[in-house]
Design a protein around this motif. Structure first.
Motif, PDB file in Angstrom:
ATOM      1  N   LEU A 355       0.824  -1.223   0.000  1.00 20.23           N
ATOM      2  CA  LEU A 355       0.000   0.000   0.000  1.00 20.23           C
ATOM      3  C   LEU A 355       0.857   1.271   0.000  1.00 20.23           C
ATOM      4  CD1 LEU A 355      -2.997  -0.962   2.323  1.00 20.23           C
ATOM      5  CD2 LEU A 355      -2.779  -1.150  -0.151  1.00 20.23           C
ATOM      6  N   GLU A 356       2.120   1.132  -0.413  1.00 19.86           N
ATOM      7  CA  GLU A 356       2.952   2.321  -0.579  1.00 19.86           C
ATOM      8  C   GLU A 356       2.609   2.984  -1.912  1.00 19.86           C
ATOM      9  OE1 GLU A 356       7.625   3.754  -0.223  1.00 19.86           O
ATOM     10  OE2 GLU A 356       7.180   1.674  -0.757  1.00 19.86           O
ATOM     11  N   SER A 357       2.611   4.289  -1.903  1.00 20.59           N
ATOM     12  CA  SER A 357       2.386   5.040  -3.131  1.00 20.59           C
ATOM     13  C   SER A 357       3.472   4.714  -4.147  1.00 20.59           C
ATOM     14  CB  SER A 357       2.405   6.545  -2.821  1.00 20.59           C
ATOM     15  OG  SER A 357       2.565   7.302  -4.002  1.00 20.59           O
ATOM     16  N   LYS A 358       3.072   4.531  -5.394  1.00 21.30           N
ATOM     17  CA  LYS A 358       4.050   4.320  -6.473  1.00 21.30           C
ATOM     18  C   LYS A 358       4.667   5.646  -6.915  1.00 21.30           C
ATOM     19  CE  LYS A 358       1.760   0.203  -8.417  1.00 21.30           C
ATOM     20  NZ  LYS A 358       1.067  -0.360  -9.610  1.00 21.30           N
ATOM     21  N   LEU A 359       4.094   6.756  -6.434  1.00 19.84           N
ATOM     22  CA  LEU A 359       4.563   8.076  -6.847  1.00 19.84           C
ATOM     23  C   LEU A 359       5.455   8.738  -5.809  1.00 19.84           C
ATOM     24  CD1 LEU A 359       1.185   9.518  -8.257  1.00 19.84           C
ATOM     25  CD2 LEU A 359       2.861   8.050  -9.401  1.00 19.84           C
ATOM     26  N   VAL A 360       5.195   8.446  -4.523  1.00 20.52           N
ATOM     27  CA  VAL A 360       5.921   9.119  -3.435  1.00 20.52           C
ATOM     28  C   VAL A 360       6.450   8.071  -2.467  1.00 20.52           C
ATOM     29  CG1 VAL A 360       5.808  10.855  -1.612  1.00 20.52           C
ATOM     30  CG2 VAL A 360       4.355  11.090  -3.648  1.00 20.52           C
TER      31      VAL A 360
END
Length: 394
Positions: A355-360
């Motif tokens: 669930l980590e952002s792929k952008l940040v």
């Protein structure tokens, strides 16, 4: 504050479990809660009983776009894990028609066991922190509140909720924060919400409840039939039947701006059409008055409301209309009356495993702020618990 502290925006269902998941691994955690209380929406869930989750907790009960992510989350923290989690907190529960509730039948019990664990683990909580800005820094994140307060942390979990019940803190601000960091937001619309119907029948019958069957009709396309309680209101229709069928209608009206939307309703679902025709024809032959034609079939107020039907039509045509009554839907009620939000952060921009952002890097996203919405019956809270826990593992 220690540099490795994880900040969590939102002290709701997902935020509380994320904090517990993270703190149990010995990592410093701080919850930044907009209101003066943790878990306010939990207290209101399930009409104050808190429908913890559903025994049939799987991705088929969620919007299709979210299913790959939902599958991944439940594979890491599924139904059995959620029940074990709450059992270990001291919460006893029971199942009713597949829905799981605390034995106390009080949502406050759920909120309390989570709050006690937060305190036991030494999780810090800053109340009244209305986060309005997030800056990515070399060492993590810097957050700014509406009153000028600042907080910094090494990593960040955003669990700001959806847009339902804004007085409880979920006012859609989480979408703005995610958008400021580059995330695409699928337009949020009210889900599991009463419908606005401009029909004299609704106003005439307001407060009346019946068991009915209905299906949506959107630009001529018929949806799946739904059974349940139909409640007539001064503005339109509500009840469990409407709440269960409202999502596709709300998406059509509020997101796609479709005008041709109606509800095809079977007001007498316990009788087949031919059976009803025969019954009404026999009553007509017996000389029953128009207002008595439906006595024993529908409540008294509806018998009076439909008397004109028998003054204008023969019994067979009246039966057809009662089995296929169409309500033209002009809109939905607002966020204060919706149970859930459909829409949110595009799940394609989130790593389904962590669930980590792929952008940040270092930003994790959980709960209703994501474009994940389940059916009524414990599915949305089930995902909130699970996604919060998984976000706290990383």
């Amino acid at each position: 504050m220690p540099r490795k502290t994880t900040l969590i925006i939102g002290g709701g269902a997902a935020g509380l479990v994320a904090a517990i998941s993270k703190a149990r691994r010995g990592e410093p955690v701080m919850i930044l809660e907009k209101t003066a209380q943790l878990g306010k929406k939990i207290l209101a869930s399930g009409n104050g009983r808190c429908n913890l989750l559903n025994e049939a907790l799987d991705s088929s009960s969620y919007n299709p776009e979210a299913r790959p992510l939902v599958n991944s989350v439940f594979s890491r923290f599924g139904q059995d894990d959620i029940l074990t989690f709450f059992s270990e907190l001291g919460l006893h529960y029971y199942s009713q028609d597949g829905r799981i509730f605390p034995f106390t039948n009080q949502a406050a019990s759920v909120q309390k066991v989570l709050e006690l664990e937060i305190k036991r683990l030494g999780v810090q909580v800053e109340y009244g922190f209305d986060c309005v800005s997030i800056q990515k820094t070399q060492t993590g994140f810097s957050l700014g509140a509406a009153d000028g307060k600042q907080q910094t942390g090494h990593s960040l979990i955003l669990t700001g909720g959806g847009s339902t019940y804004p007085s409880f803190g979920s006012d859609g601000s989480g979408y703005k924060l995610a958008s400021s960091l580059g995330h695409r937001i699928i337009k949020p619309v009210p889900s599991t919400v009463p419908l606005v119907v401009k029909d004299p029948l609704c106003h005439l019958l307001q407060g009346q409840r019946i068991i009915a069957r209905a299906q949506s009709r959107i630009q001529g396309k018929i949806g799946n039939p739904v059974d349940g309680e139909l409640l007539f209101t001064k503005y339109g229709l509500s009840g469990s039947l409407i709440l269960d069928i409202s999502q596709e209608i709300s998406l059509a009206i509020n997101r796609l701006n479709i005008k041709d939307v109606s509800l095809e309703t079977d007001l007498i679902p316990f009788m087949e059409q031919k059976q009803l025709e025969t019954e009404l024809t026999n009553r007509h032959k017996m000389g029953l008055t128009p207002e008595d034609m439906l006595t024993g079939i529908l409540p008294g107020k509806l018998c009076l409301a439909f008397k004109q039907l028998f003054e204008k039509e023969n019994p067979s045509k009246a039966a057809v209309k009662l089995k296929n009554w169409r309500f033209e839907v002009s809109g939905t009620r607002g966020w204060n009356e919706a149970e859930f939000t459909a829409g949110g952060i595009d799940t394609k921009e989130v790593d389904p495993q962590t669930l980590e952002s792929k952008l940040v890097k270092g930003l994790y996203l959980a709960g209703e702020v994501l474009d994940v919405n389940g059916k009524r019956g414990g599915y949305n809270l089930g995902f909130a618990w699970a996604s919060g826990y998984v976000a706290g593992l990383s």
